[in-house]
Motif scaffolding. Structure first.
Motif, PDB file in Angstrom:
ATOM      1  N   ILE A  52       0.865  -1.180   0.000  1.00 58.44           N
ATOM      2  CA  ILE A  52       0.000   0.000   0.000  1.00 58.44           C
ATOM      3  C   ILE A  52       0.899   1.226   0.000  1.00 58.44           C
ATOM      4  N   PHE A  53       0.776   2.047  -1.036  1.00 60.48           N
ATOM      5  CA  PHE A  53       1.594   3.249  -1.181  1.00 60.48           C
ATOM      6  C   PHE A  53       0.717   4.472  -0.927  1.00 60.48           C
ATOM      7  N   GLN A  54       0.960   5.144   0.195  1.00 58.31           N
ATOM      8  CA  GLN A  54       0.185   6.322   0.577  1.00 58.31           C
ATOM      9  C   GLN A  54       0.951   7.577   0.136  1.00 58.31           C
ATOM     10  N   ILE A  55       0.376   8.312  -0.808  1.00 57.68           N
ATOM     11  CA  ILE A  55       1.075   9.446  -1.419  1.00 57.68           C
ATOM     12  C   ILE A  55       0.237  10.703  -1.206  1.00 57.68           C
ATOM     13  N   ALA A  56       0.780  11.667  -0.462  1.00 57.33           N
ATOM     14  CA  ALA A  56       0.014  12.849  -0.069  1.00 57.33           C
ATOM     15  C   ALA A  56      -0.137  13.865  -1.193  1.00 57.33           C
ATOM     16  N   GLU A  57       0.729  13.776  -2.216  1.00 59.06           N
ATOM     17  CA  GLU A  57       0.613  14.711  -3.337  1.00 59.06           C
ATOM     18  C   GLU A  57       0.457  13.907  -4.633  1.00 59.06           C
ATOM     19  N   ASN A  58       1.326  14.132  -5.622  1.00 61.42           N
ATOM     20  CA  ASN A  58       1.170  13.494  -6.926  1.00 61.42           C
ATOM     21  C   ASN A  58       2.044  12.249  -7.065  1.00 61.42           C
ATOM     22  N   LEU A  59       1.689  11.433  -8.061  1.00 60.26           N
ATOM     23  CA  LEU A  59       2.509  10.304  -8.481  1.00 60.26           C
ATOM     24  C   LEU A  59       2.890  10.534  -9.929  1.00 60.26           C
ATOM     25  N   SER A  60       4.195  10.516 -10.217  1.00 58.81           N
ATOM     26  CA  SER A  60       4.661  10.819 -11.566  1.00 58.81           C
ATOM     27  C   SER A  60       5.672   9.784 -12.029  1.00 58.81           C
ATOM     28  N   MET A  61       5.303   9.038 -13.094  1.00 58.22           N
ATOM     29  CA  MET A  61       6.224   8.092 -13.728  1.00 58.22           C
ATOM     30  C   MET A  61       6.849   8.743 -14.938  1.00 58.22           C
ATOM     31  N   SER A  62       8.163   8.682 -15.050  1.00 58.25           N
ATOM     32  CA  SER A  62       8.845   9.219 -16.227  1.00 58.25           C
ATOM     33  C   SER A  62       8.593   8.327 -17.437  1.00 58.25           C
ATOM     34  N   SER A  63       8.840   8.881 -18.611  1.00 58.27           N
ATOM     35  CA  SER A  63       8.663   8.126 -19.846  1.00 58.27           C
ATOM     36  C   SER A  63       9.545   6.891 -19.854  1.00 58.27           C
ATOM     37  N   ALA A  64       9.007   5.804 -20.417  1.00 54.05           N
ATOM     38  CA  ALA A  64       9.745   4.546 -20.644  1.00 54.05           C
ATOM     39  C   ALA A  64      10.217   3.874 -19.362  1.00 54.05           C
ATOM     40  N   THR A  65       9.614   4.220 -18.228  1.00 53.82           N
ATOM     41  CA  THR A  65       9.938   3.527 -16.976  1.00 53.82           C
ATOM     42  C   THR A  65       8.922   2.415 -16.734  1.00 53.82           C
ATOM     43  N   ASN A  66       9.306   1.460 -15.882  1.00 56.83           N
ATOM     44  CA  ASN A  66       8.469   0.288 -15.667  1.00 56.83           C
ATOM     45  C   ASN A  66       8.377  -0.074 -14.198  1.00 56.83           C
ATOM     46  N   ILE A  67       7.196  -0.515 -13.790  1.00 57.25           N
ATOM     47  CA  ILE A  67       7.051  -1.228 -12.535  1.00 57.25           C
ATOM     48  C   ILE A  67       7.182  -2.700 -12.881  1.00 57.25           C
ATOM     49  N   ILE A  68       8.140  -3.378 -12.265  1.00 59.56           N
ATOM     50  CA  ILE A  68       8.444  -4.775 -12.584  1.00 59.56           C
ATOM     51  C   ILE A  68       8.098  -5.640 -11.381  1.00 59.56           C
ATOM     52  N   LEU A  69       7.298  -6.695 -11.611  1.00 60.91           N
ATOM     53  CA  LEU A  69       6.947  -7.621 -10.537  1.00 60.91           C
ATOM     54  C   LEU A  69       7.892  -8.810 -10.555  1.00 60.91           C
ATOM     55  N   THR A  70       8.399  -9.204  -9.383  1.00 60.45           N
ATOM     56  CA  THR A  70       9.231 -10.395  -9.275  1.00 60.45           C
ATOM     57  C   THR A  70       8.675 -11.294  -8.183  1.00 60.45           C
ATOM     58  N   GLY A  71       9.185 -12.546  -8.159  1.00 60.16           N
ATOM     59  CA  GLY A  71       8.571 -13.531  -7.289  1.00 60.16           C
ATOM     60  C   GLY A  71       7.185 -13.822  -7.839  1.00 60.16           C
ATOM     61  N   ASP A  72       6.216 -13.900  -6.964  1.00 63.97           N
ATOM     62  CA  ASP A  72       4.826 -14.090  -7.393  1.00 63.97           C
ATOM     63  C   ASP A  72       3.973 -12.870  -7.043  1.00 63.97           C
ATOM     64  N   ALA A  73       4.601 -11.695  -6.963  1.00 65.68           N
ATOM     65  CA  ALA A  73       3.860 -10.478  -6.638  1.00 65.68           C
ATOM     66  C   ALA A  73       2.691 -10.307  -7.606  1.00 65.68           C
ATOM     67  N   ASN A  74       1.531  -9.938  -7.057  1.00 64.08           N
ATOM     68  CA  ASN A  74       0.285  -9.877  -7.812  1.00 64.08           C
ATOM     69  C   ASN A  74      -0.207  -8.441  -7.875  1.00 64.08           C
ATOM     70  N   ALA A  75      -0.500  -7.966  -9.088  1.00 67.09           N
ATOM     71  CA  ALA A  75      -0.967  -6.586  -9.263  1.00 67.09           C
ATOM     72  C   ALA A  75      -2.248  -6.310  -8.490  1.00 67.09           C
ATOM     73  N   ASN A  76      -3.069  -7.344  -8.234  1.00 70.13           N
ATOM     74  CA  ASN A  76      -4.297  -7.157  -7.456  1.00 70.13           C
ATOM     75  C   ASN A  76      -4.018  -6.737  -6.019  1.00 70.13           C
ATOM     76  N   ASN A  77      -2.795  -6.966  -5.542  1.00 73.43           N
ATOM     77  CA  ASN A  77      -2.437  -6.671  -4.148  1.00 73.43           C
ATOM     78  C   ASN A  77      -1.560  -5.433  -4.008  1.00 73.43           C
ATOM     79  N   ILE A  78      -1.499  -4.629  -5.069  1.00 71.97           N
ATOM     80  CA  ILE A  78      -0.663  -3.419  -5.059  1.00 71.97           C
ATOM     81  C   ILE A  78      -1.582  -2.208  -5.203  1.00 71.97           C
ATOM     82  N   TYR A  79      -1.538  -1.302  -4.219  1.00 66.74           N
ATOM     83  CA  TYR A  79      -2.469  -0.171  -4.183  1.00 66.74           C
ATOM     84  C   TYR A  79      -1.691   1.141  -4.133  1.00 66.74           C
TER      85      TYR A  79
END
Length: 362
Positions: free
Chosen positions: A280-307
């Motif tokens: 759970i990522f609590q962000i009080a202001e903005n979230l900004s991803m730069s161009s061509a960047t990636n969130i990469i899952l390893t192990g068995d991390a599940n996108a349904n459990n990422i907030y």
């Protein structure tokens, strides 16, 4: 008579000798031994029970210390009888222990500075100084955020869903309380209580469509806000102000993360864990991803459990790839070619520009 005259003379000579000795003492005082240095304060404080797992451990001394005596031998942190690996740096009366990894959740640690530490004057600490603190978080898996009916949608918005270019969307879309006219760029074909689009593998819903769509969407939006508040209200913070908001290049273990400012992702981020772990990522202001960047899952991390709970706006840069569920109090903007394996749930608008938006597999 001469014997009696001698007594006052002897007394006077003794008095003059005493005065002379006192004057000599003033000119040549006996040196006073330097006082031992002391610990003025620590961070975390002694017996603190809510310490973020990414905290450094800091000691402030009463005076300047000899840096050569402030090191990993004199300044230690232990969990039980296990030494914690880390680096020790001394500057301006402060010694800082930076652990090599994060502390365990809900665990007690003991920090010690021992008597081999010396002041600049060469005086040792008089006694070992020891204090304890306990980390925050939970030693059990944290619970995910219940999305309720908002989890039926890959995109859910209150004010608008605007698309430019050709997007590929897998999952249902919902808009409420705004009407169908506020869904643009998807070339909708209307049916009785929903619409379809060649760009959507799923159905499109808006508040002005036939029953039961309006009430279903009202419930979904209410659940979306409840889910946002639930994510924002998690108080057992594992990681506080990680990277001062810049998390590019980091590998993130499960837990609750909290920032009081904007979070930026200028380089790839790895989320590593099991299929039941939660982030759970609590962000009080903005979230900004730069161009061509990636969130990469390893192990068995599940996108349904990422907030990603974002109080401001979430922006995914050109061709960036996101994993997880974005719960934004304001808008979510996908720049050209950006993609997500997750859900975009916004309390204002979702803006698309030739994007791939895919609901995560269970």
């Amino acid at each position: 008579m001469n014997q009696f005259k001698t007594i006052p003379i002897l007394a006077m000579m003794f008095f003059m000798l005493m005065v002379s000795c006192k004057d000599k003492d003033k000119d040549d005082p006996t040196p006073v031994e330097d006082a031992a240095p002391t610990v003025e304060s620590t961070s975390p404080v002694s017996d603190d029970i809510n310490v973020a797992r990414n905290n450094n451990v800091v000691i402030t001394f009463s005076e300047d210390m000899d840096p050569s005596t402030i090191n990993s031998s004199t300044f230690t942190v232990e969990q039980g009888t296990t030494d914690i690996n880390g680096d020790v740096v001394y500057s301006e009366t402060k010694a800082t222990f930076t652990p090599s990894g994060s502390f365990d959740a809900a665990s007690e640690y003991t920090a010690t500075i021992n008597t081999d530490a010396k002041s600049q004057k060469g005086v040792n600490l008089e006694d070992n100084y020891e204090w304890k603190f306990t980390t925050s978080g939970s030693d059990e898996n944290i619970e995910g955020v219940d999305l309720g009916a908002s989890g039926n949608y890959v995109i859910l918005s209150k004010t608008a869903i605007n698309n430019a270019g050709t997007s590929i969307i897998t999952g249902d879309l919902g808009l409420s309380p705004a009407a169908t006219s506020f869904i643009t760029g998807l070339s909708l074909t209307d049916f009785t209580a929903y619409a379809t689009s060649a760009q959507v593998t799923g159905e499109v819903y808006a508040a002005d469509m036939a029953d039961p769509t309006p009430i279903d969407l009202t419930t979904a939006v209410e659940n979306m806000i409840t889910a946002y508040n639930n994510a924002a209200g998690r108080s057992e913070t594992d990681f506080l102000e990680l990277g001062a908001g810049n998390i590019g290049g980091k590998t993130l273990s499960p837990g609750v993360y909290k920032w009081t400012n904007t979070v930026t992702i200028p380089a790839d981020v790895t989320i590593s864990g099991s299929s039941t772990d939660v982030w759970i990522f609590q962000i009080a202001e903005n979230l900004s991803m730069s161009s061509a960047t990636n969130i990469i899952l390893t192990g068995d991390a599940n996108a349904n459990n990422i907030y990603w709970q974002v109080a401001g706006e979430a922006t995914l840069g050109t061709t960036a790839h996101m994993e997880g569920i974005i719960l934004s109090m304001t808008g979510i903007t996908f720049q050209t070619g950006a993609s997500i394996n997750g859900r975009a749930l916004a309390q204002t608008a979702v803006i698309l520009d030739g994007n791939a938006v895919t609901q995560p597999a269970e």
